[in-house]
Design a protein around this motif. Structure first.
Motif, short mmCIF file in Angstrom:
data_model
loop_
_atom_site.label_atom_id
_atom_site.label_comp_id
_atom_site.label_asym_id
_atom_site.label_seq_id
_atom_site.Cartn_x
_atom_site.Cartn_y
_atom_site.Cartn_z
N SER A 145 1.04 -1.51 -0.11
CA SER A 145 -0.05 -0.24 0.22
C SER A 145 0.46 0.62 0.32
CB SER A 145 -0.97 0.15 1.09
OG SER A 145 -1.70 0.87 1.60
N ASN A 166 -6.43 -3.60 0.84
CA ASN A 166 -8.01 -4.77 0.96
C ASN A 166 -8.57 -5.41 -0.17
OD1 ASN A 166 -8.09 -3.86 3.34
ND2 ASN A 166 -9.13 -2.04 3.20
N GLU A 169 -6.66 -7.66 -0.93
CA GLU A 169 -5.88 -8.96 -0.88
C GLU A 169 -7.46 -9.93 -0.67
OE1 GLU A 169 -6.22 -9.87 4.37
OE2 GLU A 169 -6.57 -7.46 3.98
N ARG A 179 -1.84 -11.20 4.58
CA ARG A 179 -1.65 -10.24 4.59
C ARG A 179 -0.72 -10.54 5.89
NH1 ARG A 179 -5.13 -5.10 4.12
NH2 ARG A 179 -4.23 -3.36 4.79
N HIS A 181 1.22 -7.26 7.32
CA HIS A 181 0.69 -5.78 7.67
C HIS A 181 -0.19 -5.20 7.67
CE1 HIS A 181 2.86 -1.99 7.97
NE2 HIS A 181 3.38 -2.96 9.20
N ARG A 182 -0.12 -3.83 7.84
CA ARG A 182 -1.34 -3.30 7.25
C ARG A 182 -0.75 -2.70 5.87
NH1 ARG A 182 -0.61 2.59 8.49
NH2 ARG A 182 1.21 2.84 10.09
N SER A 183 0.33 -2.63 5.91
CA SER A 183 0.99 -2.01 4.68
C SER A 183 1.29 -3.24 3.28
CB SER A 183 1.37 -1.34 4.35
OG SER A 183 1.32 -0.06 4.97
N GLY A 209 3.17 -7.22 11.26
CA GLY A 209 2.35 -6.22 11.93
C GLY A 209 2.05 -7.42 13.48
N THR A 211 -1.02 -6.81 14.98
CA THR A 211 -1.94 -7.99 14.90
C THR A 211 -2.04 -8.87 13.67
OG1 THR A 211 -2.74 -6.01 12.66
CG2 THR A 211 -3.41 -5.54 15.14
N TYR A 212 -1.37 -8.94 12.67
CA TYR A 212 -1.21 -10.28 11.97
C TYR A 212 -0.93 -11.12 12.23
CZ TYR A 212 -3.40 -6.17 9.13
OH TYR A 212 -4.13 -5.50 8.55
#
Length: 223
Positions: A145, A166, A169, A179, A181-183, A209, A211-212
């Motif tokens: 991203s 998104n 993904e 995914r 990482h958020r990027s 990340g 959360t991942y």
């Protein structure tokens, strides 16, 4: 080489498959298991195909198949013809009723080889800079991203597309992109190294990340 796993609780049936594997030089068996609950996730991820019995202790073979998010190809091997409809609804490649001959076994295995070959040659078309680019899916390293854009990165080029990560993904889930990482969305087939904080793809280190981490750990458990 085709990697396989056998989920079979009958010893005689295991011996038949073991004999067939020895006669088939392009098949490598990662292991025989009598319950799906005993199969290590790491081996599931390496497998190209599962030879799946249905009547099993603890968990029915088809019920086990339903628990897998991205299962390998499946060849059912069973003594019961009446589960065929339910099996093909789960997109199994073939359904072998015991006892089956080596000739019938090879016919099933060749179907898997054909499907795997088609998967390895899959392409997508990407519209970047007012030009349509044809990309081989397996050659995509990762997707990043970048503000309002996503960058699709291969060893040869980087294409910028006005879109969201998104969206990509969801689009690339069927190709085993994950995914981390958020990027970042990465091609799991291109991962060379994984540590607790980063993955390495080609010569690029990509952060994981927080959360991942759990989802990545389920796909590639760190021992």
């Amino acid at each position: 080489m085709m990697n396989c796993i056998v989920l079979e609780d009958e010893k005689n049936a295991q011996k038949v498959l073991e004999l067939y594997f020895r006669k088939t030089k392009f098949i490598h068996c990662l292991g025989f298991f009598e319950s799906g609950l005993d199969i290590p996730i790491s081996k599931l991820k390496k497998a190209d195909v599962i030879f799946l019995d249905i009547e099993l202790p603890e968990l029915n073979g088809l019920d086990f198949l339903k628990t897998l998010e991205n299962p390998p190809k499946v060849i059912v091997t069973t003594a019961y013809p009446n589960f065929a409809v339910a099996a093909f609804e789960l997109a199994v490649v073939d359904y072998l009723v015991k006892p089956f001959s080596y000739e019938r076994f090879i016919k099933s295995v060749n179907r898997v080889r054909e499907q795997l070959s088609e998967m390895n040659d899959e392409f997508i078309f990407v519209n970047a800079n007012k030009t349509m680019h044809k990309l081989k899916v397996d050659e995509i390293l990762y997707i990043k991203s970048e503000l309002d854009y996503v960058a699709i990165v291969t060893d040869k080029e980087k294409l910028l597309i006005l879109d969201s990560l998104n969206t990509w993904e969801e689009k690339m889930k069927c190709y085993n992109f994950i995914r981390i990482h958020r990027s970042y969305l990465v091609n799991s087939k291109q991962i060379h190294k994984i540590s607790s904080t980063k993955v390495t793809i080609s010569k690029t280190e990509i952060p994981i990340g927080i959360t991942y981490k759990t989802k990545l750990g389920e796909k590639f458990p760190l021992k």
